[in-house]
Enzyme design. Structure first.
Site, PDB file in Angstrom:
ATOM      1  CD  GLN A 147      -2.062  -2.933  -2.494  1.00  0.00           C
ATOM      2  OE1 GLN A 147      -2.422  -3.669  -1.577  1.00  0.00           O
ATOM      3  NE2 GLN A 147      -0.965  -2.192  -2.426  1.00  0.00           N
TER       4      GLN A 147
ATOM      5  CB  CYS B 238      -2.816  -2.047   1.044  1.00  0.00           C
ATOM      6  SG  CYS B 238      -1.804  -1.299   2.356  1.00  0.00           S
TER       7      CYS B 238
ATOM      8  CG  HIS C 142      -1.213  -5.313   4.059  1.00  0.00           C
ATOM      9  ND1 HIS C 142      -1.145  -4.660   2.856  1.00  0.00           N
ATOM     10  CD2 HIS C 142      -2.151  -6.280   3.904  1.00  0.00           C
ATOM     11  CE1 HIS C 142      -2.000  -5.215   2.009  1.00  0.00           C
ATOM     12  NE2 HIS C 142      -2.624  -6.185   2.628  1.00  0.00           N
TER      13      HIS C 142
ATOM     14  CG  ASN D  41      -4.274  -9.241   2.376  1.00  0.00           C
ATOM     15  OD1 ASN D  41      -4.114  -8.192   1.769  1.00  0.00           O
ATOM     16  ND2 ASN D  41      -3.262 -10.041   2.693  1.00  0.00           N
TER      17      ASN D  41
ATOM     18  CD1 TRP E 193      -2.087  -6.605  -1.508  1.00  0.00           C
ATOM     19  CD2 TRP E 193      -0.925  -8.148  -0.391  1.00  0.00           C
ATOM     20  NE1 TRP E 193      -0.959  -5.998  -1.029  1.00  0.00           N
ATOM     21  CE2 TRP E 193      -0.221  -6.916  -0.338  1.00  0.00           C
ATOM     22  CE3 TRP E 193      -0.382  -9.258   0.244  1.00  0.00           C
ATOM     23  CZ2 TRP E 193       0.991  -6.769   0.324  1.00  0.00           C
ATOM     24  CZ3 TRP E 193       0.845  -9.110   0.909  1.00  0.00           C
ATOM     25  CH2 TRP E 193       1.515  -7.887   0.946  1.00  0.00           C
TER      26      TRP E 193
END
Length: 637
Positions: free
Chosen positions: A75, A81, A247, A278, A280
């Site tokens: 991201q 996200c 998230h 995740n 990220w």
């Protein structure tokens, strides 16, 4: 899913690429230019943005490097996200991402023929039953020589950045992707049917049986190609064990992991596990069964290899299913529902209706009546009929409204509150409902401002009408309604207010009275051998008749049989006959003849049975309980 492909903005990839080749230039997309209007509509990026092509960012650009993986995405500086999580899920299923990235080999850079590269790509997204082909150029927004938004962990891989640009184009701008729903993106990628679950409301945390059932369901979805995402309610903040609230996470595996060494003829203990990522690319779960935890010492090397355990800070991690249930609050299950007969798995019968809520001053033409609370206009909404032919059948229903993100620039990008009602109706109903007298409400969906509302419901045998609505009346929007049943259901829209009249019937009078009848029960039947009383009803009106189901071995039968008739001859009565089903020949038990509507159609009326001559059936007494109402005017129905 429909096989139709619609060209977004009427831009045809092959024609545009050929045109650029003839002119010897790289493609520049006039519909999504390299300018601020494509980036934002209210909040400009904090810094100077430069639009650069991949060849300006690296020496050897590629669409894919060593294939496609859920680890390819990271991201960027955009609150999407949810989109990255959906892409991570998509990357796991080759047959799905190849629909989104069509003929990817033809779009790939070819270092042997660099003159063939025209800087043009195209991607496909599913929208209300159609695949939309979106063309883009390869100019990507950068800041200080780096991509601002979604990017790969490999510097020369660009599929994720280009896919994000195409998705941003379909939404109107990159900023329009700031905030969203993972399930919506997965549906846009696949045409799947999405089912949201609230782990708190479902009490999955408290009940072991519910957790086991949920795990088996998720395992089945995962094995059959479905996609799963999850989140924790709350503002974006990290928990003590490394999870991030507010998230979106993608579920990349669901497995039963074997503990200890396995031997022939020995039973091994298995633990329910789930793997997540995740978007990220970091910040992982640090509790039990995290990457470096000692729990993995109880799993053999071969089992670790089988489940794909990696010990690195890449954003992907394992949890026990119990820990997952105790930490996450919301789950989106996106099912690729099987409708193919050529499979060993359960096959569903799919029915699809593309409709719209539209406004009209004429009540008979208006199709935006609002929810059930709006009693005066509710039945003006679109209406669809379907049959449940089994004694009970599980029905899956998905109502999806059109994507409104393109209107965010105008401040109108929020989804409407939508939902639907299901009514059990008369067995012979073929026209629209104009008044709810004896129709039984069978189910009500949630009403929520999401693009999709889903319901799983078990319905008993009968005919049903489903009415999709917006919460407020007077709203216009397109929608798609999908219904999945175990057997064919004759699903169709009810369009007529009354039956069509043949030409030769115009002179004998149009249907002028609508009569609805509900026969609730028959009581007090008496026969010598009561063990062989199998009663059923035949309701006759003019040349039409409706038959009920047979009720076995009872002298007090509850039927709840509904019928609707459009009568021409008002002097001809409606006849309700009671018959007994036996092995040789059905036996007539008695009848009632109904000529007028009771004064209060809300109350059950009771009438004794008569014989065919209209006399009391003394040898076989009995009585029926019913409701009936008639109306001369359609507006009063």
């Amino acid at each position: 899913m429909s096989s139709a492909v619609i060209q977004y903005k009427d831009q045809k990839y092959d024609e545009l690429k050929q045109e650029c080749a003839k002119q010897g230039r790289l493609f520049e997309d006039p519909e999504f230019p390299a300018s601020d209007e494509s980036l934002f509509y209210s909040k400009p990026p904090s810094g100077r943005v430069e639009w650069k092509r991949p060849k300006d960012l690296c020496e050897d650009p590629h669409l894919f490097v060593d294939g496609i993986s859920s680890h390819d995405l990271h991201q960027g500086k955009l609150g999407n996200c949810w989109f990255v999580a959906a892409c991570s899920c998509l990357a796991l299923k080759k047959d799905l991402w190849q629909q989104v990235i069509p003929k990817w080999k033809q779009q790939e850079w070819d270092p042997r023929r660099p003159h063939k590269y025209m800087g043009i790509f195209h991607f496909r997204f599913w929208s209300l039953g159609d695949w939309i082909d979106v063309v883009i150029d390869d100019r990507l927004p950068t800041m200080n020589g780096e991509l601002i938004y979604c990017h790969s962990n490999v510097p020369n891989e660009f599929w994720s950045a280009l896919l994000e640009k195409a998705y941003a184009k379909s939404a109107g701008s990159y900023e329009a992707l700031d905030g969203g729903n993972t399930a919506d993106a997965i549906v846009d990628f696949t045409g799947a049917v999405t089912e949201p679950l609230d782990l708190l409301k479902g009490k999955v945390r408290e009940h072991m049986a519910q957790r086991t059932t949920l795990f088996e369901d998720l395992l089945k979805v995962y094995r059959r190609g479905g996609l799963i995402s999850c989140s924790i309610v709350g503002n974006e903040a990290q928990t003590e064990l490394g999870l991030v609230k507010g998230h979106a996470y993608s579920v990349t595996a669901v497995r039963k992991v074997t503990l200890g060494q396995t031997f022939l003829c020995s039973k091994s203990e298995k633990i329910f596990m789930i793997r997540l990522r995740n978007p990220w690319g970091n910040k992982e779960w640090t509790g039990p069964w995290s990457d470096n935890s000692e729990e993995w010492n109880s799993v053999s090397e071969s089992e670790r290899s089988r489940v794909g355990l990696t010990v690195k800070d890449d954003g992907e991690f394992w949890m026990t299913f119990d820990d997952w249930c105790n930490n996450f609050t919301n789950v989106d299950i996106c099912r690729i529902i099987n409708t193919s007969c050529f499979t060993i798995h359960k096959t569903w019968e799919k029915n699809v209706a593309r409709g719209a809520w539209t406004q009209n001053d004429n009540p008979l033409l208006n199709r935006s009546g609002g929810c059930f609370n709006n009693t005066a206009t509710f039945l003006q909404n679109p209406q669809y009929v379907f049959n449940v032919k089994k004694e009970e059948d599980k029905v899956l229903i998905s109502l999806q409204q059109e994507d409104r993100r393109i209107l965010k620039k105008e401040g109108k990008g929020d989804s409407f509150i939508i939902g639907f009602e299901i009514f059990m109706v008369e067995q012979n109903r073929t026209c629209r409902i104009h008044k709810l007298y004896f129709q039984e409400k069978a189910a009500t969906s949630a009403y929520i401002n999401l693009r999709t509302v889903f319901m799983r419901v078990v319905l008993k045998k009968g005919r049903y009408v489903i009415i999709p609505t917006t919460f407020c009346p007077g709203i216009t929007s397109k929608f798609i309604l999908r219904i999945f049943t175990d057997v064919p259901s004759q699903f169709r829209e009810l369009k007529l207010d009354r039956p069509k009249v043949a030409f030769w019937n115009y002179f004998s009078g149009n249907p002028r009275r609508v009569t609805q009848i509900l026969v609730h029960s028959v009581e007090g039947l008496t026969m010598k051998d009561q063990s062989e009383v199998n009663p059923y009803l035949v309701i006759k009106c003019e040349k039409e008749k409706v038959c009920s189901e047979v009720q076995k071995y009872t002298v007090n039968a509850v039927f709840e049989t509904r019928a609707v008739f459009y009568r021409r001859d008002l002097d001809e009565p409606i006849i309700v006959q009671v018959w007994n089903r036996n092995g040789c020949c059905d036996q007539f038990l008695g009848q009632v003849m109904l000529t007028e509507s009771p004064s209060d159609p809300k109350e059950l009326q009771t009438i004794p049975l008569q014989d065919k001559a209209g006399q009391g059936a003394a040898e076989m007494p009995g009585r029926i309980k019913f409701k009936m109402v008639s109306s001369d005017d359609l507006e009063e129905m």
